[in-house]
Design an enzyme around this catalytic site. Sequence first.
Site, PDB file in Angstrom:
ATOM      1  N   ARG A 148     -54.524   4.772  -4.722  1.00  0.00           N
ATOM      2  CA  ARG A 148     -55.900   5.089  -5.076  1.00  0.00           C
ATOM      3  C   ARG A 148     -55.928   6.560  -5.460  1.00  0.00           C
ATOM      4  O   ARG A 148     -55.113   7.353  -4.992  1.00  0.00           O
ATOM      5  CB  ARG A 148     -56.846   4.838  -3.907  1.00  0.00           C
ATOM      6  CG  ARG A 148     -56.878   3.393  -3.412  1.00  0.00           C
ATOM      7  CD  ARG A 148     -57.789   3.260  -2.187  1.00  0.00           C
ATOM      8  NE  ARG A 148     -57.906   1.877  -1.747  1.00  0.00           N
ATOM      9  CZ  ARG A 148     -57.114   1.311  -0.829  1.00  0.00           C
ATOM     10  NH1 ARG A 148     -56.144   2.027  -0.258  1.00  0.00           N
ATOM     11  NH2 ARG A 148     -57.286   0.050  -0.470  1.00  0.00           N
ATOM     12  N   LYS A 199     -57.568   3.301   3.128  1.00  0.00           N
ATOM     13  CA  LYS A 199     -58.886   2.919   3.643  1.00  0.00           C
ATOM     14  C   LYS A 199     -58.793   2.470   5.092  1.00  0.00           C
ATOM     15  O   LYS A 199     -57.837   1.812   5.490  1.00  0.00           O
ATOM     16  CB  LYS A 199     -59.470   1.778   2.798  1.00  0.00           C
ATOM     17  CG  LYS A 199     -60.060   2.231   1.473  1.00  0.00           C
ATOM     18  CD  LYS A 199     -60.781   1.084   0.804  1.00  0.00           C
ATOM     19  CE  LYS A 199     -61.478   1.525  -0.471  1.00  0.00           C
ATOM     20  NZ  LYS A 199     -62.211   0.402  -1.105  1.00  0.00           N
ATOM     21  N   HIS A 232     -58.692   4.128 -11.544  1.00  0.00           N
ATOM     22  CA  HIS A 232     -58.490   2.935 -10.724  1.00  0.00           C
ATOM     23  C   HIS A 232     -57.846   1.808 -11.519  1.00  0.00           C
ATOM     24  O   HIS A 232     -57.169   0.944 -10.947  1.00  0.00           O
ATOM     25  CB  HIS A 232     -59.814   2.470 -10.120  1.00  0.00           C
ATOM     26  CG  HIS A 232     -59.657   1.672  -8.859  1.00  0.00           C
ATOM     27  ND1 HIS A 232     -59.092   2.189  -7.703  1.00  0.00           N
ATOM     28  CD2 HIS A 232     -59.955   0.377  -8.568  1.00  0.00           C
ATOM     29  CE1 HIS A 232     -59.061   1.259  -6.768  1.00  0.00           C
ATOM     30  NE2 HIS A 232     -59.572   0.152  -7.258  1.00  0.00           N
ATOM     31  N   ARG A 274     -54.150   1.656 -11.039  1.00  0.00           N
ATOM     32  CA  ARG A 274     -53.760   0.935  -9.818  1.00  0.00           C
ATOM     33  C   ARG A 274     -53.810  -0.570 -10.064  1.00  0.00           C
ATOM     34  O   ARG A 274     -52.920  -1.312  -9.638  1.00  0.00           O
ATOM     35  CB  ARG A 274     -54.688   1.341  -8.675  1.00  0.00           C
ATOM     36  CG  ARG A 274     -54.551   0.563  -7.373  1.00  0.00           C
ATOM     37  CD  ARG A 274     -55.422   1.238  -6.323  1.00  0.00           C
ATOM     38  NE  ARG A 274     -55.841   0.326  -5.266  1.00  0.00           N
ATOM     39  CZ  ARG A 274     -55.168   0.098  -4.142  1.00  0.00           C
ATOM     40  NH1 ARG A 274     -54.002   0.693  -3.963  1.00  0.00           N
ATOM     41  NH2 ARG A 274     -55.640  -0.713  -3.229  1.00  0.00           N
ATOM     42  N   HIS A 299     -54.314  -3.627   0.902  1.00  0.00           N
ATOM     43  CA  HIS A 299     -55.488  -4.500   1.038  1.00  0.00           C
ATOM     44  C   HIS A 299     -55.519  -5.106   2.440  1.00  0.00           C
ATOM     45  O   HIS A 299     -54.502  -5.591   2.934  1.00  0.00           O
ATOM     46  CB  HIS A 299     -55.441  -5.642   0.016  1.00  0.00           C
ATOM     47  CG  HIS A 299     -55.759  -5.206  -1.370  1.00  0.00           C
ATOM     48  ND1 HIS A 299     -55.403  -5.935  -2.486  1.00  0.00           N
ATOM     49  CD2 HIS A 299     -56.409  -4.106  -1.848  1.00  0.00           C
ATOM     50  CE1 HIS A 299     -55.822  -5.303  -3.575  1.00  0.00           C
ATOM     51  NE2 HIS A 299     -56.426  -4.206  -3.218  1.00  0.00           N
ATOM     52  N   TYR A 354     -55.859 -10.756  -8.601  1.00  0.00           N
ATOM     53  CA  TYR A 354     -54.930 -10.483  -9.696  1.00  0.00           C
ATOM     54  C   TYR A 354     -54.352 -11.768 -10.275  1.00  0.00           C
ATOM     55  O   TYR A 354     -53.982 -11.807 -11.446  1.00  0.00           O
ATOM     56  CB  TYR A 354     -53.816  -9.545  -9.219  1.00  0.00           C
ATOM     57  CG  TYR A 354     -54.350  -8.178  -8.882  1.00  0.00           C
ATOM     58  CD1 TYR A 354     -54.696  -7.284  -9.891  1.00  0.00           C
ATOM     59  CD2 TYR A 354     -54.556  -7.790  -7.564  1.00  0.00           C
ATOM     60  CE1 TYR A 354     -55.222  -6.043  -9.599  1.00  0.00           C
ATOM     61  CE2 TYR A 354     -55.077  -6.551  -7.253  1.00  0.00           C
ATOM     62  CZ  TYR A 354     -55.409  -5.671  -8.271  1.00  0.00           C
ATOM     63  OH  TYR A 354     -55.949  -4.445  -7.973  1.00  0.00           O
TER      64      TYR A 354
END
Length: 309
Positions: free
Chosen positions: A164, A187, A255, A258, A281, A290
């Site tokens: 990120r 995150k 982004h 990524r 994730h 994806y």
Amino acid sequence: MAELTCLSDGMRDALARWQDTLRAVDGRAENTITAYRSDVQGFLSFLAVHFGDSLGPAALGRVKVADMRAWMAQERAAGLSARSLARALSAVKTFAGWLAEREGYDVTAILATRSPKFRRKLPRPLAEDAARAMLDTVEIQSGEPWVAARDVAVVTLLYGCGLRISEAIGLRGADWPFGEALRIRGKGNKERIVPVLAAASDAVAEYVALCPHDLAPEEALFRGKKGGALNPRLIAKVMERSRLQLGLPASATPHAMRHSFATHLLNAGGDLRSIQELLGHASLSTTQAYTAVDTARLMEVYRSAHPKA
């Protein structure tokens, strides 16, 4: 953010303790906590008006299905999108479940409320040749060699390591040299190990060699012209100039690099679980988006090429 004047001292205290739990136990990011708090306060303010009195923690046990429907209808009428309402409902359920577990309230009506349906936005990656062109074009945006090297290094980390923008900008002097892998704190304060390609290391090495600022271990690795930590907006701007020159869509953002990393890895035969770990994730369902991108692209090719499509 909703006002707290309609809430009892007990409810305000419960909110504060819940936020502490999100931060210390669940490891949620501050931006997530802020968004959750705003969503929950909006819901509680609605209940205070709906019930017509100061709202204490026990009031959540009085909530019925009809009350939940009334709140959701009000939010939609105010212009809240289905996606945003789904996020708000998730926050409300998280808070209600946490409170019920500690105080014993029956919050079944809240927890059983169905989330509004909405179409999830698919990631919008660049094609492989467009991603490479973006790197080449970013390099020529600045007349100062060290700035150009810096911008290329950051964008290469986004595309080559799937970072990120906040993770790339957050690297410190102590993180260099990288070695074969990087330990990234993403995150929710979650750590992951990301392999570093030679191209990424080489790009950062060139930047470090040219950078006129002292890259102390405790300071930011990537710097602005005056020596402070690099503002991520500068990377967004240099990519914006590059995409305009290349004729790429507005979705060609930091982004998107990524997203491109994940999509191109999947196309090359990478498995979802590994890609999930590389991206950091929390849920595999996020990474599965994806596969939808890949399927959508395949159908576009089918419709354009099949004689009977």
